[in-house]
Design an enzyme around this catalytic site. Structure first.
Site, PDB file in Angstrom:
ATOM      1  N   SER A 139       0.860  -1.182   0.000  1.00  0.00           N
ATOM      2  CA  SER A 139       0.000   0.000   0.000  1.00  0.00           C
ATOM      3  C   SER A 139       0.896   1.232   0.000  1.00  0.00           C
ATOM      4  CB  SER A 139      -0.877  -0.025   1.253  1.00  0.00           C
ATOM      5  OG  SER A 139      -1.588   1.176   1.381  1.00  0.00           O
ATOM      6  N   LYS A 165      -1.294  -1.055  -4.329  1.00  0.00           N
ATOM      7  CA  LYS A 165      -2.445  -0.226  -3.922  1.00  0.00           C
ATOM      8  C   LYS A 165      -1.948   1.195  -3.767  1.00  0.00           C
ATOM      9  CE  LYS A 165      -4.723   0.272   0.604  1.00  0.00           C
ATOM     10  NZ  LYS A 165      -5.315  -0.514   1.727  1.00  0.00           N
ATOM     11  N   LYS A 167      -3.065   5.106  -2.531  1.00  0.00           N
ATOM     12  CA  LYS A 167      -4.039   5.941  -1.828  1.00  0.00           C
ATOM     13  C   LYS A 167      -4.435   7.069  -2.764  1.00  0.00           C
ATOM     14  CE  LYS A 167      -3.988   4.061   2.324  1.00  0.00           C
ATOM     15  NZ  LYS A 167      -5.186   3.611   3.026  1.00  0.00           N
ATOM     16  N   ASP A 192      -7.311   3.094  -2.793  1.00  0.00           N
ATOM     17  CA  ASP A 192      -7.992   3.190  -1.490  1.00  0.00           C
ATOM     18  C   ASP A 192      -8.260   4.662  -1.218  1.00  0.00           C
ATOM     19  OD1 ASP A 192      -8.924   3.004   1.110  1.00  0.00           O
ATOM     20  OD2 ASP A 192      -7.120   2.053   1.928  1.00  0.00           O
ATOM     21  N   GLU A 217     -11.230   0.707  -2.743  1.00  0.00           N
ATOM     22  CA  GLU A 217     -11.466   0.452  -1.326  1.00  0.00           C
ATOM     23  C   GLU A 217     -12.079   1.686  -0.671  1.00  0.00           C
ATOM     24  OE1 GLU A 217      -7.839  -0.970   0.452  1.00  0.00           O
ATOM     25  OE2 GLU A 217      -8.565  -0.686   2.497  1.00  0.00           O
ATOM     26  N   ASP A 242     -13.628  -1.344   3.871  1.00  0.00           N
ATOM     27  CA  ASP A 242     -12.616  -1.393   4.935  1.00  0.00           C
ATOM     28  C   ASP A 242     -13.270  -0.803   6.200  1.00  0.00           C
ATOM     29  OD1 ASP A 242     -10.545  -0.839   6.703  1.00  0.00           O
ATOM     30  OD2 ASP A 242      -9.210   0.097   5.267  1.00  0.00           O
ATOM     31  N   LYS A 266      -9.421  -6.520   8.835  1.00  0.00           N
ATOM     32  CA  LYS A 266      -8.342  -6.127   9.746  1.00  0.00           C
ATOM     33  C   LYS A 266      -8.701  -6.658  11.122  1.00  0.00           C
ATOM     34  CE  LYS A 266      -6.995  -1.939   7.284  1.00  0.00           C
ATOM     35  NZ  LYS A 266      -6.916  -0.474   7.345  1.00  0.00           N
ATOM     36  N   GLY A 294      -3.816  -3.973   6.486  1.00  0.00           N
ATOM     37  CA  GLY A 294      -2.713  -3.667   7.396  1.00  0.00           C
ATOM     38  C   GLY A 294      -2.931  -2.357   8.117  1.00  0.00           C
TER      39      GLY A 294
END
Ligand code: OSB
Ligand code: MG
Length: 372
Positions: A139, A165, A167, A192, A217, A242, A266, A294
């Site tokens: 990520s 991934k 952000k 995400d 996400e 998430d 998670k 994570g």
């Protein structure tokens, strides 16, 4: 029986190799707890609390987890010490406390490690894990300079990470994806948003469909399940939840409403391994794909994630990068390494990694002991 004699709370401060930026802000340091549960027979189990210093991701913080553990959860363990025959009993013992899943998870997971060590088997085996090697992704946080992001992608792709991934936030999405896809047309890629959008952005989010993303996400509200269903009906890109998922009940609602096709599990957010396994089973029955998320963990939290990711329905690569992605030095021995985008499971009992007591001591700022 699990006879817990003592709980030790180690409070650690560690600094990330690289500040990690999301649509909500930047994490530079982690201030967190390692929970050490010791049995009468001298077995030590470890868990990690994943809450951040501020409540930007969920409502919990380092201080609230401390309050919960000290004033509610550890007293409940003391009161019920003769009623723990399996780690799953911990969830029942804590059920009189609403929410505060990260605090609960840290303690429960320590007891799972303790129990697996007592039985002398690896935790992943105790959980019914189906693989001894897992695929992992990375990520990557928001970068000021797109070239830094592109270089990072290049580096992780060349290390073999199975998916990237990135952000995103408003104004750092389409332009970024355009550049990334130009240079990396074929990599397995997802984004995400950490709740950066609303339903007013449907037309904007439709543009994502042309970038062949594995998923998006948490595009909408951190507490939303309904609007995500509406959005999913307008876009092709699969939605992954998430922040919205804290319990089995949340998963039932998301399934009933078609709010997502994928869930990021998670352990801290859902309250520990016992609930995570229930979520796993429900999703497996309903065709929801899973992966392990994570929380910029140190080694102990990461080791629990690795064990979780061996469960059958975790068919997508998790946010489980190598220790060296996060830390100059980790608190476990050996540290977590990734080869060709994969992590090999340890066959040692419990979480499968030794706690490096020297490193633990080096980063500890406070220690508290509780006799159970
Ligand atoms: O939204 O998945 C998230 C990190 C901190 C808080 C929330 C998230 C993340 C990550 C990084 O995406 C996951 C990791 O590498 O540990
Ligand atoms: Mg996320």
């Amino acid at each position: 029986m699990i006879q817990i004699k003592e709980i030790i709370l180690h409070r650690l401060k560690m600094t990330l190799n690289n500040p990690f930026s999301t649509s909500f802000g930047t994490v530079r340091d982690k201030d967190f707890f390692i929970i050490e549960a010791i049995s009468k027979t001298g077995v030590h189990g470890y868990g990690e609390s994943v809450a951040f210093s501020t409540p930007w991701y969920t409502e919990e913080t380092t201080e609230t987890t401390k309050h919960m553990m000290n004033d509610f959860l550890i007293p409940l363990l003391q009161k019920n010490k003769h009623h723990v025959s399996h780690p799953a009993d911990i969830m029942t013992i804590f059920s009189s406390i609403r929410g505060n899943n990260m605090a609960k998870s840290a303690i429960e997971n320590a007891i799972w490690d303790l129990y697996a060590k007592q039985k002398n088997i690896p935790l992943h085996q105790m959980l019914g894990g189906k693989r001894d090697i897992i695929d992992v992704g990375v990520s990557l946080g928001i970068e000021q300079d797109i070239n830094i992001l592109l270089n990072k992608i290049e580096s992780y792709v060349s290390k073999g990470y199975k998916r990237i991934k990135i952000k995103v936030k408003k104004g750092y999405d389409i332009k970024t994806l355009e550049k990334v896809r130009e240079q990396f047309p074929d990599i397995s890629l997802m984004i995400d948003a950490n709740s950066a959008y609303t339903l007013n952005d449907i037309d904007h989010l439709k543009q994502l469909d042309k970038y062949n993303l594995l998923m998006i996400e948490q595009p909408l509200g951190h507490d939303d399940i309904i609007d995500h269903a509406e959005l999913q009906s307008h876009i092709q890109t699969p939605i992954c939840l998430d922040e919205s998922i804290h319990s089995l009940a949340d998963v039932k609602q998301a399934i009933a409403l078609n709010s997502c096709k994928i869930i990021n599990v998670k352990l801290g957010r859902v309250g520990g391994i016992t609930v995570a396994k229930q979520i796993h089973d429900l999703c497996a029955e309903n065709g929801i794909e899973l992966w392990c998320g994570g929380m910029l963990e140190a080694g102990i939290g990461r080791a629990h994630n690795i064990a979780l990711a061996t469960l059958g329905a975790f068919n997508l690569p998790g946010d489980i990068a190598a220790s060296s992605h996060y830390w100059q030095e980790d608190i476990i021995e050996p540290e977590v390494t990734v080869q060709n985008g994969q992590i090999k499971l340890s066959d040692k009992p419990g979480i499968g990694y030794e706690v490096d007591r020297e490193m633990l001591g080096k980063y500890t700022v406070q220690t508290e002991r509780f006799i159970v």
